[in-house]
Structures are given as structure tokens and as C-alpha cells.
Scaffold this active site. Structure first.
Site, short mmCIF file in Angstrom:
data_model
loop_
_atom_site.label_atom_id
_atom_site.label_comp_id
_atom_site.label_asym_id
_atom_site.label_seq_id
_atom_site.Cartn_x
_atom_site.Cartn_y
_atom_site.Cartn_z
N ASP A 59 0.86 51.58 7.05
CA ASP A 59 1.84 50.05 7.83
C ASP A 59 1.08 49.64 9.80
OD1 ASP A 59 3.15 52.29 9.38
OD2 ASP A 59 4.90 51.43 8.81
N SER A 60 0.28 50.72 9.43
CA SER A 60 -0.22 50.33 10.93
C SER A 60 -1.32 49.07 10.74
CB SER A 60 -1.31 51.05 11.92
OG SER A 60 -2.12 52.39 10.24
N LYS A 128 3.51 58.51 1.95
CA LYS A 128 3.64 58.28 2.75
C LYS A 128 5.27 58.01 3.40
CE LYS A 128 1.72 58.34 7.18
NZ LYS A 128 3.35 57.08 7.64
N GLU A 130 8.33 57.82 6.30
CA GLU A 130 8.94 58.27 7.90
C GLU A 130 9.48 59.08 8.07
OE1 GLU A 130 7.99 55.25 11.17
OE2 GLU A 130 6.13 54.75 9.96
N GLU A 197 3.12 63.32 14.70
CA GLU A 197 2.68 62.37 15.69
C GLU A 197 2.78 61.84 17.00
OE1 GLU A 197 2.54 58.19 14.05
OE2 GLU A 197 1.91 57.18 16.22
O1 KIV Z 1 0.50 53.95 9.49
C1 KIV Z 1 -0.46 54.78 10.24
O2 KIV Z 1 -1.38 54.76 10.35
C2 KIV Z 1 -0.17 56.18 9.96
C3 KIV Z 1 -0.58 56.86 10.84
C4 KIV Z 1 -0.51 56.68 12.30
C5 KIV Z 1 0.06 58.08 10.64
O3 KIV Z 1 1.28 55.84 10.07
#
Ligand code: KIV
Length: 299
Positions: A59-60, A128, A130, A197
Site C-alpha cells: 500500500d506504499s 499481508k 499490519e 520494519e
Molecule cells: O507497503 C509496503 O510497501 C510495505 C513494505 C514497506 C514492507 O508494507
């Protein structure tokens, strides 16, 4: 070289599709796992061809592609759209879709439903999410549905407002103990791997040694079982800021800037397009056209 040959070339030769089992086996053999982010088809092609084990559609995306201040505005629609593009480009890497803010926090049912969409509608192999103990219920329920889950601890950008900014985590003894406990809770809930992280090297190493499942570090030092970076940071395509833990392997922003400036200059000076970039018509057809129009060559 055909498109298919190019997709099968170099590091892709003889490769098998990476699975969550490959992750576990790599940890057992002491082999390091590599992961990078991708949000589009051409990047997925390149990352896959380089032989990277896993692609995270993170989500980056919200920050490095969509230009938001943080990852909070990213929606399921955004994620699914970009996951589809990535899945069309990657053949071997394990594909992991990042569950965006508010897609898994409201209820376990909502978390399972949204996790399913990543696999059913967007070609992902895993998701994934968080969070630690507070997300263990959601993680467990998703895993029980048959969807592999990767955890994410330490600096969790979706909690940026609670953390007081993008800052490293687990630096006090108490915070580090909580981090270790969270990692064990997530492992017990069934996650196949955990991203760590921005946590101190010795804590990441301790967690990695105490878990059966592999850890993937980003700003967590050399003691993790694998490493991930945001691709735009690695290739220097995101100019707004660069976290301390990023190593920039290229400067794509500078390359793009130079190319765009040269294009502008050549167009303005009529140096582009050249003859080699243009299509031509045979004289014979040109003369027929002029005849049809009742015009002559000199007109
Ligand atoms: O959103 C993302 O790119 C991430 C990475 C920094 C692990 O969660």
C-alpha cells in the site's frame, strides 16, 4: 526475441513458482529471501526476471505512485487494480497483496472477505496485513480460509498517527518485549512470514531466531531471514524523501528528467521526429493523390 522468450530469459531459466513452502524451506536451509514491491506490469516483469522471490503490491502505492502523504487513503479498488497489473507481469515470484487501511480492522468477516478478493479477483497468492496481537484474530480467520497471510510489525505505516510519525519502533526493552510477543502471537495464528520494519538490528535478529517462520526485514538489519525494499526507493524514482534504511541502486528520477528535458529541446528545435521515426508514401501514390485532388507537384 518473442515476448514469451523475453519473459522466460536470464534468471527465469529453470525457475519454479515460489510458494509459501519455498519461504519456509529457504529459512530452514539458511538461504536469504528477497522481496521487492511492484505496482505495475513492466516493473513486475523486471522484478520477476531478476529472480526476486516475492513481489509485494504494497500500500506504499499510495505514497510512491498516487502521491498521497501517507498510505491511509489507499482503497481496496486501488489495490486490486494494481495487483491485477502485477499478476499479468510476474510468473515465478510469490505475489502478495497488501490489505489497505480499514479493509481488515472493522470485523473478522470483512477481513476474510477482502482477503479473498485479492486471490479471486486480482491474481495474488497471499495477503499481508499490519499489526500484532490486535490483528491475530483476523490473521487466523484468513489463514483458516486457506489464504496465506504475511504479518507486518514494527513501523506499521497505517498506524502513523498513533505512532507519532514514521519512526523506528521497539527501541526500549518494554517495546522490544511486546514486539517479540506480537511476533510469536502472529506465528501461532498461522502467518507464513512476518515483515519487520524499522526495528533495532539485535531485536530483529532475536525475533528471527525465535520464530519458525521467516522474517523479512526493511530497516531491520542483516539478521532477518530476508530483505524487502520499496522499489521506487531502490531505483531512485521517489524523490520526496528517502528513509535511512534505503540503499539507492539507481537514479531513475534523474534519468527521466534528463530524457524529458532532451525531448522538449529536440521537439522545440525540430530535431525530433527524424526521418527514421517517420512513415513514408511511395512517389507513385503521392502523384495519384495529387491527381485525385486536381493539384500538381509544384502546387
Ligand atoms: O507497503 C509496503 O510497501 C510495505 C513494505 C514497506 C514492507 O508494507
Amino acid at each position: 526475441m518473442s515476448k514469451k522468450d523475453s519473459k522466460d530469459s536470464n534468471n527465469s531459466k529453470g525457475r519454479k513458482k515460489v510458494t509459501t513452502l519455498t519461504f519456509r524451506q529457504k529459512k530452514e536451509k539458511g538461504e536469504i529471501i528477497t522481496m521487492l514491491t511492484a505496482y505495475d506490469y513492466p516493473t513486475a516483469l523486471a522484478v520477476d526476471e531478476a529472480g526476486i522471490d516475492a513481489i509485494l503490491v504494497g500500500d506504499s502505492l499510495g505514497m510512491v505512485v498516487l502521491g498521497y502523504e501517507n498510505t491511509l487513503p489507499v482503497t481496496m479498488q486501488d489495490m486490486l487494480h494494481h495487483c491485477r497489473a502485477v499478476s499479468r507481469g510476474a510468473k515465478y515470484a510469490l505475489l502478495i497483496g497488501d490489505m489497505p487501511f480499514m479493509s481488515f480492522q472493522v470485523s473478522v468477516e470483512q477481513a476474510v472477505g477482502n482477503a479473498g478478493r485479492f486471490l479471486q479477483e486480482a491474481g495474488m497468492d497471499a495477503v499481508k496485513l499490519e499489526g500484532g496481537r490486535e490483528r491475530a484474530g483476523a490473521a487466523r480467520a484468513i489463514v483458516e480460509t486457506g489464504i496465506p497471510v504475511m504479518g507486518h510489525l514494527g513501523l506499521t505505516p497505517q498506524s502513523v498517527n498513533q505512532l507519532g510519525g514514521f519512526r523506528s519502533q521497539g527501541r526500549s526493552a518494554l517495546a522490544a518485549k511486546r514486539l517479540l510477543e506480537d511476533a510469536l502471537i502472529l506465528e501461532e495464528a498461522g502467518v507464513f512470514s512476518i515483515v519487520l520494519e524499522a526495528v533495532p538490528v539485535r531485536i530483529a535478529e532475536m525475533i528471527s531466531q525465535r520464530l519458525q517462520v521467516p522474517t523479512i526485514g526493511i530497516g531491520a538489519g542483516i539478521g532477518c531471514d530476508g530483505q524487502v525494499l520499496v522499489t521506487h526507493d531502490l531505483v531512485g524514482q521517489f524523490d520526496r524523501f528517502t528513509p535511512k534504511f534505503v540503499k539507492q541502486y539507481a537514479n531513475i528520477h534523474a534519468e527521466m528528467l534528463a530524457a524529458f528535458t532532451t525531448f522538449k529541446d529536440e521537439v522545440e528545435k525540430k530535431k525530433f521526429p527524424g526521418d527514421e521515426h517517420s512513415y513514408h508514401m511511395k512517389d507513385e501514390q503521392w502523384l495519384v493523390l495529387l491527381g485525385e485532388l486536381g493539384e500538381s507537384e509544384s502546387a
